[in-house]
Enzyme design. Structure first.
Site, PDB file in Angstrom:
ATOM      1  N   TYR A   1       0.824  -1.217   0.000  1.00 30.80           N
ATOM      2  CA  TYR A   1       0.000   0.000   0.000  1.00 30.80           C
ATOM      3  C   TYR A   1       0.858   1.268   0.000  1.00 30.80           C
ATOM      4  O   TYR A   1       0.472   2.290  -0.577  1.00 30.80           O
ATOM      5  CB  TYR A   1      -1.006  -0.056   1.156  1.00 30.80           C
ATOM      6  CG  TYR A   1      -2.096  -1.054   0.838  1.00 30.80           C
ATOM      7  CD1 TYR A   1      -2.081  -2.340   1.367  1.00 30.80           C
ATOM      8  CD2 TYR A   1      -3.085  -0.726  -0.087  1.00 30.80           C
ATOM      9  CE1 TYR A   1      -3.045  -3.267   1.002  1.00 30.80           C
ATOM     10  CE2 TYR A   1      -4.045  -1.660  -0.459  1.00 30.80           C
ATOM     11  CZ  TYR A   1      -4.017  -2.921   0.071  1.00 30.80           C
ATOM     12  OH  TYR A   1      -4.962  -3.852  -0.311  1.00 30.80           O
TER      13      TYR A   1
ATOM     14  N   VAL B   1      -9.499   3.264  -4.031  1.00 31.46           N
ATOM     15  CA  VAL B   1      -8.843   3.802  -2.836  1.00 31.46           C
ATOM     16  C   VAL B   1      -7.936   4.978  -3.192  1.00 31.46           C
ATOM     17  O   VAL B   1      -7.310   5.573  -2.320  1.00 31.46           O
ATOM     18  CB  VAL B   1      -8.052   2.696  -2.100  1.00 31.46           C
ATOM     19  CG1 VAL B   1      -9.032   1.668  -1.535  1.00 31.46           C
ATOM     20  CG2 VAL B   1      -7.029   2.010  -3.011  1.00 31.46           C
TER      21      VAL B   1
ATOM     22  N   ALA C   1     -13.792   4.946 -20.200  1.00 31.42           N
ATOM     23  CA  ALA C   1     -14.533   5.880 -19.339  1.00 31.42           C
ATOM     24  C   ALA C   1     -14.272   7.324 -19.737  1.00 31.42           C
ATOM     25  O   ALA C   1     -15.175   8.166 -19.688  1.00 31.42           O
ATOM     26  CB  ALA C   1     -14.133   5.646 -17.882  1.00 31.42           C
TER      27      ALA C   1
ATOM     28  N   HIS D   1     -14.305   0.951   0.091  1.00 34.32           N
ATOM     29  CA  HIS D   1     -13.178   0.049   0.339  1.00 34.32           C
ATOM     30  C   HIS D   1     -11.985   0.743   0.981  1.00 34.32           C
ATOM     31  O   HIS D   1     -10.882   0.187   0.992  1.00 34.32           O
ATOM     32  CB  HIS D   1     -12.744  -0.634  -0.972  1.00 34.32           C
ATOM     33  CG  HIS D   1     -13.763  -1.594  -1.500  1.00 34.32           C
ATOM     34  ND1 HIS D   1     -13.710  -2.119  -2.765  1.00 34.32           N
ATOM     35  CD2 HIS D   1     -14.873  -2.115  -0.922  1.00 34.32           C
ATOM     36  CE1 HIS D   1     -14.740  -2.937  -2.950  1.00 34.32           C
ATOM     37  NE2 HIS D   1     -15.473  -2.941  -1.856  1.00 34.32           N
TER      38      HIS D   1
HETATM   39  C1  BV8 Z   1     -17.610  -8.352   2.899  1.00 32.88           C
HETATM   40  C2  BV8 Z   1      -9.067  -3.223  -1.184  1.00 32.88           C
HETATM   41  C3  BV8 Z   1     -19.168  -8.891   4.623  1.00 32.88           C
HETATM   42  C4  BV8 Z   1      -8.565  -1.929  -1.675  1.00 32.88           C
HETATM   43  C5  BV8 Z   1     -10.708  -4.691  -2.140  1.00 32.88           C
HETATM   44  C6  BV8 Z   1     -21.294 -12.284  -1.306  1.00 32.88           C
HETATM   45  C7  BV8 Z   1     -21.800 -11.278  -0.466  1.00 32.88           C
HETATM   46  C8  BV8 Z   1     -20.940 -10.580   0.381  1.00 32.88           C
HETATM   47  C9  BV8 Z   1     -19.563 -10.870   0.378  1.00 32.88           C
HETATM   48  C10 BV8 Z   1     -19.059 -11.861  -0.450  1.00 32.88           C
HETATM   49  C11 BV8 Z   1     -19.921 -12.559  -1.281  1.00 32.88           C
HETATM   50  N1  BV8 Z   1     -19.179 -13.470  -1.962  1.00 32.88           N
HETATM   51  C12 BV8 Z   1     -17.881 -13.360  -1.588  1.00 32.88           C
HETATM   52  C13 BV8 Z   1     -17.772 -12.403  -0.664  1.00 32.88           C
HETATM   53  C14 BV8 Z   1     -16.533 -11.990  -0.010  1.00 32.88           C
HETATM   54  C15 BV8 Z   1     -15.739 -10.930  -0.772  1.00 32.88           C
HETATM   55  C16 BV8 Z   1     -15.854 -11.035  -2.252  1.00 32.88           C
HETATM   56  O1  BV8 Z   1     -16.642 -10.324  -2.873  1.00 32.88           O
HETATM   57  N2  BV8 Z   1     -15.032 -11.890  -2.857  1.00 32.88           N
HETATM   58  C17 BV8 Z   1     -15.021 -11.994  -4.304  1.00 32.88           C
HETATM   59  C18 BV8 Z   1     -13.591 -12.161  -4.786  1.00 32.88           C
HETATM   60  C19 BV8 Z   1     -15.925 -13.158  -4.686  1.00 32.88           C
HETATM   61  N3  BV8 Z   1     -16.157  -9.627  -0.339  1.00 32.88           N
HETATM   62  C20 BV8 Z   1     -15.623  -9.119   0.788  1.00 32.88           C
HETATM   63  O2  BV8 Z   1     -14.854  -9.726   1.512  1.00 32.88           O
HETATM   64  C21 BV8 Z   1     -16.056  -7.711   1.179  1.00 32.88           C
HETATM   65  N4  BV8 Z   1     -16.499  -7.727   2.542  1.00 32.88           N
HETATM   66  O3  BV8 Z   1     -18.256  -8.995   2.112  1.00 32.88           O
HETATM   67  O4  BV8 Z   1     -17.943  -8.241   4.247  1.00 32.88           O
HETATM   68  C22 BV8 Z   1     -20.278  -7.906   4.553  1.00 32.88           C
HETATM   69  C23 BV8 Z   1     -20.915  -7.655   3.327  1.00 32.88           C
HETATM   70  C24 BV8 Z   1     -21.950  -6.742   3.295  1.00 32.88           C
HETATM   71  C25 BV8 Z   1     -22.345  -6.085   4.449  1.00 32.88           C
HETATM   72  C26 BV8 Z   1     -21.694  -6.360   5.658  1.00 32.88           C
HETATM   73  C27 BV8 Z   1     -20.652  -7.263   5.695  1.00 32.88           C
HETATM   74  C28 BV8 Z   1     -14.879  -6.741   1.108  1.00 32.88           C
HETATM   75  C29 BV8 Z   1     -14.546  -6.442  -0.311  1.00 32.88           C
HETATM   76  C30 BV8 Z   1     -13.449  -5.361  -0.379  1.00 32.88           C
HETATM   77  C31 BV8 Z   1     -12.144  -6.002  -0.684  1.00 32.88           C
HETATM   78  N5  BV8 Z   1     -11.123  -4.994  -0.954  1.00 32.88           N
HETATM   79  N6  BV8 Z   1      -9.663  -3.929  -2.308  1.00 32.88           N
HETATM   80  C32 BV8 Z   1      -7.486  -2.105  -2.678  1.00 32.88           C
HETATM   81  O5  BV8 Z   1      -6.552  -2.883  -2.448  1.00 32.88           O
HETATM   82  O6  BV8 Z   1      -7.597  -1.413  -3.691  1.00 32.88           O
HETATM   83  S1  BV8 Z   1     -11.491  -5.302  -3.505  1.00 32.88           S
HETATM   84  C33 BV8 Z   1     -10.766  -4.766  -4.945  1.00 32.88           C
HETATM   85  O7  BV8 Z   1     -11.601  -5.227  -6.024  1.00 32.88           O
HETATM   86  C34 BV8 Z   1     -10.749  -3.256  -5.090  1.00 32.88           C
HETATM   87  O8  BV8 Z   1     -11.322  -2.565  -3.999  1.00 32.88           O
HETATM   88  C35 BV8 Z   1     -11.607  -3.014  -6.301  1.00 32.88           C
HETATM   89  O9  BV8 Z   1     -12.281  -1.843  -6.182  1.00 32.88           O
HETATM   90  C36 BV8 Z   1     -12.502  -4.176  -6.251  1.00 32.88           C
HETATM   91  C37 BV8 Z   1     -13.275  -4.424  -7.493  1.00 32.88           C
HETATM   92  O10 BV8 Z   1     -12.387  -4.404  -8.593  1.00 32.88           O
HETATM   93  P1  BV8 Z   1     -12.719  -3.367  -9.797  1.00 32.88           P
HETATM   94  O11 BV8 Z   1     -12.690  -1.995  -9.248  1.00 32.88           O
HETATM   95  O12 BV8 Z   1     -13.935  -3.807 -10.496  1.00 32.88           O
HETATM   96  O13 BV8 Z   1     -11.428  -3.541 -10.694  1.00 32.88           O
HETATM   97  P2  BV8 Z   1     -11.169  -4.714 -11.755  1.00 32.88           P
HETATM   98  O14 BV8 Z   1      -9.732  -4.638 -12.148  1.00 32.88           O
HETATM   99  O15 BV8 Z   1     -11.726  -6.001 -11.228  1.00 32.88           O
HETATM  100  O16 BV8 Z   1     -12.073  -4.323 -13.016  1.00 32.88           O
HETATM  101  C38 BV8 Z   1     -11.810  -3.136 -13.711  1.00 32.88           C
HETATM  102  C39 BV8 Z   1     -12.902  -2.983 -14.754  1.00 32.88           C
HETATM  103  O17 BV8 Z   1     -12.683  -1.756 -15.449  1.00 32.88           O
HETATM  104  C40 BV8 Z   1     -12.880  -4.077 -15.804  1.00 32.88           C
HETATM  105  O18 BV8 Z   1     -14.219  -4.522 -16.032  1.00 32.88           O
HETATM  106  C41 BV8 Z   1     -12.313  -3.399 -17.049  1.00 32.88           C
HETATM  107  O19 BV8 Z   1     -12.891  -3.903 -18.236  1.00 32.88           O
HETATM  108  C42 BV8 Z   1     -12.736  -1.981 -16.833  1.00 32.88           C
HETATM  109  N7  BV8 Z   1     -11.841  -0.985 -17.451  1.00 32.88           N
HETATM  110  C43 BV8 Z   1     -10.501  -1.040 -17.592  1.00 32.88           C
HETATM  111  N8  BV8 Z   1     -10.063   0.088 -18.202  1.00 32.88           N
HETATM  112  C44 BV8 Z   1     -11.159   0.872 -18.417  1.00 32.88           C
HETATM  113  C45 BV8 Z   1     -12.296   0.191 -17.935  1.00 32.88           C
HETATM  114  N9  BV8 Z   1     -13.535   0.704 -18.014  1.00 32.88           N
HETATM  115  C46 BV8 Z   1     -13.664   1.918 -18.570  1.00 32.88           C
HETATM  116  N10 BV8 Z   1     -12.619   2.639 -19.055  1.00 32.88           N
HETATM  117  C47 BV8 Z   1     -11.363   2.143 -18.996  1.00 32.88           C
HETATM  118  N11 BV8 Z   1     -10.342   2.867 -19.488  1.00 32.88           N
END
Ligand code: BV8
Length: 233
Positions: A56, A93, A219, A109
């Protein structure tokens, strides 16, 4: 939608990609360099605090070298001009939305430029490196950590987000893969509340099927065009 409509906007890493900040799951993505389990879980922090803090620290330092892009600027313009309720919910973030001028904004997040005390829960602005066991100015415990919501931790301000989604007339998702919950489920909550749903993304996402409309492209092109159209109504 009347001019007093409620707009809720969800942004992900894709909105910052054109500013030069790596996304997570694309080519060269952040998770390619690191396994999520090694840098973004409470267990990782307990196992190897130096690695997690360094991961980080590097991303916080990189913020000094990037600037908001046209998508951030357009969202800030919408925030300033929109007469109804509006909330930008970012999974990012980085502080590019703020630096573009967005005000009605929250980070579910966490934030790179913030430190959290694992002992007393206080949070504070932090722009420099944050070594493990840094002393908390509020409680004096050696317990400052990155103010980041790790996997398995509860996202910030969920009540405020859920309340906004329940009132939304329009939900717009920008630059997110729809891979992480609960953020990936926001579109369904908004649709259930009667909102129109729009996705602006470079490619189809895991959530595309839930949207009324998906527009594909960068975007930096799609967001200014969408904001211009909304403000011209
Ligand atoms: C939680 C930290 C309980 C910061 C991150 C079902 C329900 C609830 C929870 C879960 C569930 N199933 C599983 C879970 C657990 C888990 C989860 O979701 N796991 C996944 C892998 C299955 N979730 C958790 O643990 C969360 N906590 O659930 O607590 C709870 C829930 C509700 C209420 C009370 C309690 C915590 C999740 C947070 C984790 N921390 N990061 C950091 O390091 O940055 S997550 C991480 O992924 C980042 O925060 C990021 O924001 C997030 C999502 O990623 P994206 O932003 O979408 O980025 P990505 O690269 O994936 O995609 C980019 C997109 O942009 C692509 O589609 C691409 O095509 C596009 N793109 C690229 N370039 C461009 C573009 N678009 C437009 N223009 C461009 N130029």
């Amino acid at each position: 939608m009347s001019t007093a409509g409620t707009i809720v906007i969800l942004t992900g890493a894709g909105v910052s990609a054109e500013s030069g900040i790596a996304t997570f799951r694309g080519p060269g993505g952040l998770w390619e360099g690191h396994r999520v389990e090694d840098v973004c879980t409470p267990a990782a922090l307990a196992r190897d605090a130096a690695l997690v803090h360094r991961f980080y620290d590097l991303r916080r330092a990189a913020l000094d070298t990037v600037t908001p892009n046209a998508a951030h600027d357009a969202l800030a313009r919408l925030d300033a001009a929109w007469p109804g309720e509006l909330l930008i919910v970012t999974q990012n973030v980085d502080d590019l939305h703020e630096r573009a001028g967005a005000r009605r904004l929250l980070h579910v997040h966490g934030e790179l430029r913030s430190a959290l005390c694992a002992a007393c829960g206080s949070r504070r602005a932090w722009h420099d490196a944050l070594p493990p066991a840094t002393i908390c100015p509020a409680c004096a415990a050696p317990a400052l950590r990155p103010d980041i919501v790790f996997f398995g931790e509860i996202p910030y301000e969920m009540e405020r987000v859920e309340a906004a989604l329940a009132r939304a007339d329009l939900f717009v998702s920008i630059g997110t893969s729809g891979a992480v919950y609960p953020a990936a489920g926001f579109v369904r909550a908004a649709a259930a509340a009667g909102a129109a749903t729009l996705e602006l993304n470079l490619e189809r996402s895991a959530g595309s099927a839930w949207f009324d409309e998906t527009r594909l492209g960068p975007a930096g092109v799609l967001v200014p065009a969408w904001v211009d159209a909304v403000l011209a109504r």
